[in-house]
Enzyme design. Structure first.
Site, short mmCIF file in Angstrom:
data_model
loop_
_atom_site.label_atom_id
_atom_site.label_comp_id
_atom_site.label_asym_id
_atom_site.label_seq_id
_atom_site.Cartn_x
_atom_site.Cartn_y
_atom_site.Cartn_z
N ARG A 1 0.84 -1.21 0.00
CA ARG A 1 0.00 0.00 0.00
C ARG A 1 0.87 1.26 0.00
O ARG A 1 0.48 2.31 -0.50
CB ARG A 1 -0.97 -0.01 1.19
CG ARG A 1 -1.88 1.22 1.25
CD ARG A 1 -3.16 0.98 2.07
NE ARG A 1 -2.91 0.28 3.30
CZ ARG A 1 -2.35 0.82 4.39
NH1 ARG A 1 -2.00 2.08 4.40
NH2 ARG A 1 -2.15 0.10 5.48
N TYR B 1 -16.50 13.62 -16.30
CA TYR B 1 -16.81 12.21 -16.07
C TYR B 1 -17.78 12.15 -14.88
O TYR B 1 -17.64 12.91 -13.93
CB TYR B 1 -15.50 11.46 -15.76
CG TYR B 1 -15.70 9.99 -15.62
CD1 TYR B 1 -15.94 9.20 -16.74
CD2 TYR B 1 -15.67 9.38 -14.37
CE1 TYR B 1 -16.13 7.84 -16.62
CE2 TYR B 1 -15.86 8.02 -14.25
CZ TYR B 1 -16.09 7.26 -15.37
OH TYR B 1 -16.29 5.92 -15.24
N ASP C 1 -7.55 15.96 -16.01
CA ASP C 1 -7.83 14.58 -16.36
C ASP C 1 -7.49 14.43 -17.85
O ASP C 1 -8.17 14.99 -18.71
CB ASP C 1 -9.32 14.29 -16.09
CG ASP C 1 -9.71 12.85 -16.39
OD1 ASP C 1 -9.05 12.20 -17.23
OD2 ASP C 1 -10.71 12.37 -15.81
N LYS D 1 -8.38 2.96 -19.49
CA LYS D 1 -8.75 3.30 -20.86
C LYS D 1 -7.53 3.11 -21.79
O LYS D 1 -6.99 2.03 -21.86
CB LYS D 1 -9.33 4.71 -20.91
CG LYS D 1 -10.33 5.02 -19.78
CD LYS D 1 -11.62 4.22 -19.88
CE LYS D 1 -12.48 4.31 -18.62
NZ LYS D 1 -12.80 5.65 -18.17
#
Ligand SMILES: *Cc1c(COP(=O)(O)O)cnc(C)c1O
Length: 400
Positions: free
Chosen positions: A57, A110, A190, A215
């Site tokens: 993590r 988005y 973004d 994507k």
């Protein structure tokens, strides 16, 4: 070690086989935790910001591999990976804001990003102003003394309207009263739709570049992942701590698949750019089509800005069909190569009837405001042969 009980042998029987070799393809560090050689080393690992081999993590060598490649592509000092695009967006935004701050976002985002700004941040007493992204003067007018972030997304989902990245970056610099990272206005972009092959926001002055690597970066529709690309100072002092606290940790396997996908990003994007532009230009000539939205078409309202900040249009072509909801549904259903599925930037062509996709979560007024007419179709163009794509879209237009 044959004197060990089988219980122990099963766990420690590979100690003699541990070694490091320099494989051509990077290894997958499929481990949640990493050994220290001594107490001192353990203490230094635990205290080291973004150590790649302490606890996954906090960082993982496979994360580091792919992050370094993406940082190079985006031209930023460093990058960090997350478990999804929303993981990247929420981590970066929450890392940089506190109660009482103000931030500026766009009318078109988005959907989950729109929820973050529209619903979630106000719950934490962060003030949000939503502005029309095509209007730089409106963005400037929204800046207040407590403005901390300007968040942009270009081209925007799903209408393909653009934001002037260099313009926004210049505004943030001009209106910052300090150059300190904890006081100045930070800009975030973004860059999922364009991608680093077509647009490099950092070169235009943007501070933090975000990706849904689900994507185009991944490119094979097989993982969800996110990337935050920024300066070492912002990553080390703001984003990393928030990231390990929020825990949007990418699986090492998916980090490896992402890296594998990125190896062919330039080749895929070349084909995607040329396929998408050819399909968009061809669709514009079809009598069944009312309008095509694609930045590289001269008919795009912001084509000049597109030429300034994009070297290719990317995978998404938005099409308005001549007809209403029913005819548009029929058209999408008649497509044979293009699947009806969300997402974008994969090797395969996808098409979604946006009014059908978002009808469940938006009312009619919200859809009109989001620019989603009932005849609107969002296509993500893949790597197929362009003549086959035209054939498929052509027969589906006739079938509507
Ligand atoms: C898909 C997408 C996201 C969200 O990414 P996930 O990987 O699905 O979390 C954010 N922004 C844009 C522009 C996207 O297309």
């Amino acid at each position: 070690m044959t004197d060990w009980h089988p219980d122990t042998q099963a766990i420690h029987g590979d100690a003699g086989a541990r070694r490091t070799v320099d494989s051509v393809a990077p290894p997958i560090y499929y481990s949640s935790t990493f050994r220290a050689g001594s107490a001192d080393e353990f203490a230094s690992m635990a205290g080291d910001t973004r150590h790649p081999g302490f606890y996954t993590r906090y960082g993982n060598p496979t994360h580091e591999h792919v992050a370094e490649v993406v940082a190079g592509l985006e031209g930023t000092e460093t990058a960090m990976v997350t478990a999804s695009g929303m993981g990247a967006i929420s981590t970066a935004v929450l890392a940089l804001l506190k109660a009482g701050d103000h931030c500026i976002a766009q009318t078109r985002h988005y959907m989950a990003t729109a929820k973050l700004f529209g619903e979630m941040l106000p719950r934490f007493n962060v003030e949000v102003t939503i502005v029309e992204q095509t209007d730089l003067a409106a963005i400037e007018a929204a800046i207040k003394p407590n403005t901390r972030l300007i968040y942009v997304e270009t081209p925007a989902n799903p209408t393909m309207v653009l934001t002037d990245l260099a313009g926004v970056a210049a505004l943030a610099k001009q209106h910052s009263k300090s150059t300190d990272d904890d006081k100045r206005i930070i800009t975030l972009a973004d860059n999922t739709f364009a991608g680093p092959f077509n647009t490099r926001p950092a070169a235009l002055g943007i501070d933090v570049v975000l990706h849904s690597a689900t994507k185009s970066l991944g490119g094979h529709s097989d993982i969800t992942a996110g990337v935050i690309c920024t300066t070492k100072a912002l990553a080390d002092h703001f984003v990393w701590e928030t990231s390990l606290t929020l825990g949007s940790t990418l699986s090492p396997m998916d980090a490896w698949l992402l890296l594998r996908g990125i190896r062919t990003l330039p080749l895929r994007m070349e084909r995607i750019n040329s396929n998408a532009l050819a399909l968009a230009a061809w669709l514009e000539t079809q009598p069944e089509v009312a309008k095509v939205h694609y930045p590289m078409l001269p008919s795009h309202a912001q084509h000049e800005l597109a030429l300034k900040q994009m070297s290719g249009g990317g995978p998404v072509v938005a099409v308005e069909i001549n007809g209403g909801y029913e005819q548009t549904s029929k058209f999408v259903a008649a497509l044979k190569l293009a699947s009806q599925a969300v997402s974008l930037g994969g090797v395969e062509t996808l098409a979604v009837h946006t009014a059908a996709m978002w009808g469940g979560s938006m009312n009619d007024a919200q859809m009109v405001e989001a620019g989603i007419a009932p005849n609107f179709v969002r296509c993500s163009v893949g790597l197929e042969n362009i003549e086959d794509l035209k054939k498929d879209f052509g027969q589906a237009l006739k079938a509507k």
